[in-house]
Write a protein that holds these residues in place. Structure first.
Motif, PDB file in Angstrom:
ATOM      1  N   ARG A  48       0.833  -1.207   0.000  1.00  0.00           N
ATOM      2  CA  ARG A  48       0.000   0.000   0.000  1.00  0.00           C
ATOM      3  C   ARG A  48       0.868   1.258   0.000  1.00  0.00           C
ATOM      4  O   ARG A  48       0.583   2.219  -0.705  1.00  0.00           O
ATOM      5  N   LYS A  49       1.942   1.255   0.795  1.00  0.00           N
ATOM      6  CA  LYS A  49       2.845   2.405   0.833  1.00  0.00           C
ATOM      7  C   LYS A  49       3.500   2.628  -0.515  1.00  0.00           C
ATOM      8  O   LYS A  49       3.612   3.766  -0.989  1.00  0.00           O
ATOM      9  N   ARG A  50       3.947   1.535  -1.142  1.00  0.00           N
ATOM     10  CA  ARG A  50       4.603   1.630  -2.447  1.00  0.00           C
ATOM     11  C   ARG A  50       3.624   2.176  -3.493  1.00  0.00           C
ATOM     12  O   ARG A  50       3.968   3.049  -4.279  1.00  0.00           O
ATOM     13  N   LEU A  51       2.400   1.701  -3.483  1.00  0.00           N
ATOM     14  CA  LEU A  51       1.385   2.172  -4.430  1.00  0.00           C
ATOM     15  C   LEU A  51       1.071   3.654  -4.190  1.00  0.00           C
ATOM     16  O   LEU A  51       0.960   4.424  -5.136  1.00  0.00           O
ATOM     17  N   ALA A  52       0.958   4.033  -2.922  1.00  0.00           N
ATOM     18  CA  ALA A  52       0.664   5.438  -2.612  1.00  0.00           C
ATOM     19  C   ALA A  52       1.796   6.351  -3.073  1.00  0.00           C
ATOM     20  O   ALA A  52       1.550   7.440  -3.594  1.00  0.00           O
ATOM     21  N   SER A  53       3.037   5.923  -2.910  1.00  0.00           N
ATOM     22  CA  SER A  53       4.165   6.769  -3.341  1.00  0.00           C
ATOM     23  C   SER A  53       4.210   6.864  -4.860  1.00  0.00           C
ATOM     24  O   SER A  53       4.577   7.920  -5.392  1.00  0.00           O
ATOM     25  N   LYS A  54       3.843   5.807  -5.573  1.00  0.00           N
ATOM     26  CA  LYS A  54       3.790   5.872  -7.042  1.00  0.00           C
ATOM     27  C   LYS A  54       2.692   6.824  -7.506  1.00  0.00           C
ATOM     28  O   LYS A  54       2.864   7.562  -8.458  1.00  0.00           O
TER      29      LYS A  54
END
Length: 77
Positions: A67-73
């Motif tokens: 979720r963090k990786r998707l939010a940063s993208k």
């Protein structure tokens, strides 16, 4: 001798018949048929519980990281 043969057959079939799914399905049917976990020893119950907690924590941590990786993208786009 019989138990060792049965364990060997379970291990072989678990790998050759589609991975862990066949063993998991068989185990679920046996547990539901026996209506409980009384046939496991206390040590086995503790080990099963610890394994379930460890796997659930790993799954939770992996989902949180994804979720963090998707939010940063999304923020970068």
């Amino acid at each position: 001798m019989t138990r060792a043969r049965h364990e060997h057959q379970i291990k072989i079939n678990d790998y050759t018949l589609g991975g862990g799914n066949t063993f998991d399905a068989a185990m679920n049917r046996v547990v539901s048929r026996w209506r409980g976990l009384d046939w496991f020893t206390d040590e086995q119950i503790a080990e099963i519980r610890a394994e379930m907690i460890e796997r659930e924590w790993f799954r939770h941590k992996l989902n949180r990281e994804n979720r963090k990786r998707l939010a940063s993208k999304e923020r970068a786009a």
